[in-house]
Design a protein around this motif. Structure first.
Motif, mmCIF file in Angstrom:
data_model
loop_
_atom_site.group_PDB
_atom_site.id
_atom_site.type_symbol
_atom_site.label_atom_id
_atom_site.label_comp_id
_atom_site.label_asym_id
_atom_site.label_seq_id
_atom_site.Cartn_x
_atom_site.Cartn_y
_atom_site.Cartn_z
ATOM 1 N N MET A 1 -10.483 8.686 0.849
ATOM 2 C CA MET A 1 -9.036 8.397 0.998
ATOM 3 C C MET A 1 -8.178 9.688 1.062
ATOM 4 O O MET A 1 -8.295 10.587 0.336
ATOM 5 N N LYS A 2 -7.373 9.626 1.728
ATOM 6 C CA LYS A 2 -6.181 10.468 2.126
ATOM 7 C C LYS A 2 -5.172 10.412 1.121
ATOM 8 O O LYS A 2 -5.070 9.405 0.753
ATOM 9 N N LYS A 3 -4.746 11.820 0.675
ATOM 10 C CA LYS A 3 -3.775 11.695 -0.469
ATOM 11 C C LYS A 3 -2.482 11.141 0.073
ATOM 12 O O LYS A 3 -2.140 11.657 1.290
ATOM 13 N N VAL A 4 -2.022 10.164 -0.433
ATOM 14 C CA VAL A 4 -0.780 9.533 0.087
ATOM 15 C C VAL A 4 0.425 9.956 -1.029
ATOM 16 O O VAL A 4 0.196 9.932 -2.296
ATOM 17 N N MET A 5 1.528 10.294 -0.192
ATOM 18 C CA MET A 5 2.720 10.625 -0.977
ATOM 19 C C MET A 5 3.368 9.265 -1.608
ATOM 20 O O MET A 5 3.066 7.938 -1.208
ATOM 21 N N MET A 6 4.023 9.219 -2.656
ATOM 22 C CA MET A 6 4.659 8.013 -3.340
ATOM 23 C C MET A 6 5.783 7.611 -2.177
ATOM 24 O O MET A 6 6.404 8.215 -1.698
ATOM 25 N N VAL B 1 -0.542 4.758 6.892
ATOM 26 C CA VAL B 1 -0.981 4.802 5.473
ATOM 27 C C VAL B 1 -1.531 3.080 5.149
ATOM 28 O O VAL B 1 -0.847 2.372 5.478
ATOM 29 N N SER B 2 -2.698 3.128 4.616
ATOM 30 C CA SER B 2 -3.288 1.648 4.253
ATOM 31 C C SER B 2 -2.582 1.130 2.930
ATOM 32 O O SER B 2 -1.972 1.956 2.180
ATOM 33 N N ARG B 3 -2.566 -0.084 2.861
ATOM 34 C CA ARG B 3 -2.126 -0.622 1.849
ATOM 35 C C ARG B 3 -2.604 -0.281 0.392
ATOM 36 O O ARG B 3 -2.116 0.197 -0.521
ATOM 37 N N ASP B 4 -4.029 -0.149 0.663
ATOM 38 C CA ASP B 4 -5.133 0.183 -0.479
ATOM 39 C C ASP B 4 -4.847 1.863 -0.892
ATOM 40 O O ASP B 4 -4.699 1.811 -2.244
ATOM 41 N N ASP B 5 -4.391 2.676 -0.031
ATOM 42 C CA ASP B 5 -4.288 4.053 -0.424
ATOM 43 C C ASP B 5 -2.845 4.135 -1.188
ATOM 44 O O ASP B 5 -2.623 4.860 -1.901
ATOM 45 N N ALA B 6 -1.952 3.489 -0.553
ATOM 46 C CA ALA B 6 -0.387 3.414 -1.114
ATOM 47 C C ALA B 6 -0.512 3.069 -2.530
ATOM 48 O O ALA B 6 -0.076 3.479 -3.566
ATOM 49 N N ALA B 7 -1.189 1.891 -2.694
ATOM 50 C CA ALA B 7 -1.625 1.239 -3.991
ATOM 51 C C ALA B 7 -2.122 1.947 -5.016
ATOM 52 O O ALA B 7 -1.611 2.340 -6.362
ATOM 53 N N ILE B 8 -3.074 2.859 -4.613
ATOM 54 C CA ILE B 8 -3.975 3.826 -5.426
ATOM 55 C C ILE B 8 -2.872 4.758 -6.029
ATOM 56 O O ILE B 8 -2.854 5.131 -7.089
ATOM 57 N N THR B 9 -2.144 5.409 -5.020
ATOM 58 C CA THR B 9 -1.327 6.523 -5.297
ATOM 59 C C THR B 9 -0.147 5.964 -6.386
ATOM 60 O O THR B 9 0.100 6.684 -7.330
#
Length: 128
Positions: free
Chosen positions: A1-6, A72-80
């Motif tokens: 997973m790529k680190k996604v900003m808030m 950005v995927s929804r999952d990556d944004a939700a994890i962040t």
């Protein structure tokens, strides 16, 4: 997973539209957002430009207009978002968060069954 900003609340609104169906043009987004939340075309355009700069979305030149896609995927944004909530509010403690939800009776029986299933699956993955 790529680190996604808030994501900012306004960015979530646009991302939800793009995750739902993409690509979309500025005019398609504008027509979907002019009533709720009541944004002007210039507001949508400004947000899209900023989101491209932040590498949250990207566009391809279409025949008549730019076609916007989520980067950005929804999952990556939700994890962040979840990790941020855990860190800020619960000092990184999942058990403290769950305890708060249980204490406030915010879990239904279906939620509890689903949580048991998730924990069982997580437990099986740890044994390997």
């Amino acid at each position: 997973m790529k680190k996604v900003m808030m994501l900012q609340p306004s960015e979530w609104v646009i991302m939800e539209k793009l995750w739902e169906c993409n690509p979309k043009t500025i005019m398609q987004l504008y027509h979907e957002l002019k009533e709720n939340p009541g944004w002007s075309k210039s507001t949508v355009n400004t947000l899209l430009r900023r989101m491209v700069q932040k590498e949250i979305i990207f566009y391809e030149e279409g025949a008549k207009a730019k076609q916007y896609y989520p980067k950005v995927s929804r999952d990556d944004a939700a994890i962040t978002e979840t990790e941020s909530l855990l860190d800020r509010v619960y000092k990184g403690s999942v058990s403290m968060m769950l305890n708060t939800l249980i204490r406030n009776n915010n879990l239904t029986n279906d939620d509890i069954r689903e949580l048991y299933a998730i924990l069982e699956k997580a437990s099986q993955g740890k044994d390997e």
